[in-house]
Design a protein around this motif. Structure first.
Motif, PDB file in Angstrom:
ATOM      1  N   ASP A  73      -7.409   2.323   1.897  1.00  0.00           N
ATOM      2  CA  ASP A  73      -7.065   3.052   0.684  1.00  0.00           C
ATOM      3  C   ASP A  73      -7.332   2.170  -0.545  1.00  0.00           C
ATOM      4  O   ASP A  73      -7.151   0.958  -0.501  1.00  0.00           O
TER       5      ASP A  73
ATOM      6  N   PHE B  16      -4.454  -6.511   0.430  1.00  0.00           N
ATOM      7  CA  PHE B  16      -5.627  -5.824  -0.103  1.00  0.00           C
ATOM      8  C   PHE B  16      -6.740  -6.844  -0.277  1.00  0.00           C
ATOM      9  O   PHE B  16      -6.465  -8.018  -0.528  1.00  0.00           O
TER      10      PHE B  16
ATOM     11  N   CYS C  40      -7.076  -1.603   0.748  1.00  0.00           N
ATOM     12  CA  CYS C  40      -6.089  -1.985   1.750  1.00  0.00           C
ATOM     13  C   CYS C  40      -6.825  -2.460   3.005  1.00  0.00           C
ATOM     14  O   CYS C  40      -7.774  -1.805   3.465  1.00  0.00           O
TER      15      CYS C  40
ATOM     16  N   CYS D  10       0.857  -1.188   0.000  1.00  0.00           N
ATOM     17  CA  CYS D  10       0.000   0.000   0.000  1.00  0.00           C
ATOM     18  C   CYS D  10       0.896   1.242   0.000  1.00  0.00           C
ATOM     19  O   CYS D  10       1.815   1.350   0.804  1.00  0.00           O
TER      20      CYS D  10
END
Length: 182
Positions: free
Chosen positions: A55, A27, A50, A19
């Protein structure tokens, strides 16, 4: 006696990728796609989140492809955010190589032994089939399927009571058979 075992996925595997926001390396794919059109050219990405910070990252599926060269049913499945298509694309070696990612299958598969009890004094011929390319150690599958410890499975192999035409050490993601002599 011939027995069939199936190694089947229970959910989508985690994607191993760093990430850029928090440096965590796992992820999860939720089956969402992002498609961008620039005149007659398409770009398509599979979105992954993530597991630590949430994210979003994009895994490239199509890059600057002419609209006419994309099958309409594939485009419809991407527009519909088809989770089955996400599973297919995650397991595609071309997509993995293009995006420099790997899959983490820990806890994302199960072994179905069809629950049949085997007689104690008969040899058992087992055919193991993989419903997806899930890398698993055959020793682990055999131990889980029969309720043995891994050390006991290794001992059976060394004694010649567990034989296979394929190598049982290392990881496999393809179908194989073995014979357990009792």
């Amino acid at each position: 006696m011939l027995t069939n075992w199936v190694v089947a996925p229970t959910c989508l595997p985690l994607v191993r990728r760093r990430c850029h926001a928090c440096a965590f390396e796992r992820f999860r794919a939720n089956g969402k796609f992002r498609i961008n059109a620039n005149h007659k050219l398409l770009d398509a990405w599979l979105l992954v989140l993530c597991t630590a910070c949430g994210d979003t990252a994009k895994l490239t599926v199509l890059e600057r492809v002419n609209v006419r060269s994309v099958r309409p049913e594939l485009l419809d499945r991407m527009h519909g955010n088809d989770p089955g298509l996400a599973a297919e694309l995650l397991q595609d070696p071309v997509v993995q190589r293009r995006n420099r990612v790997g899959l983490d299958w820990d806890g994302a598969w199960r072994l179905d032994t069809s629950g049949a009890d085997q007689p104690e004094d008969e040899a058992i011929d087992v055919a193991v089939r993989f419903a997806a390319r899930i890398p698993v150690r055959p020793v682990r599958l055999i131990a889980e399927g029969f309720g043995f410890s891994r050390a006991e499975v290794e001992r059976l192999i060394d004694e010649g009571n567990l034989v296979s035409a394929t190598r049982l050490s290392g990881k496999r993601s393809g179908d194989f058979t073995f014979l357990l002599k009792r």
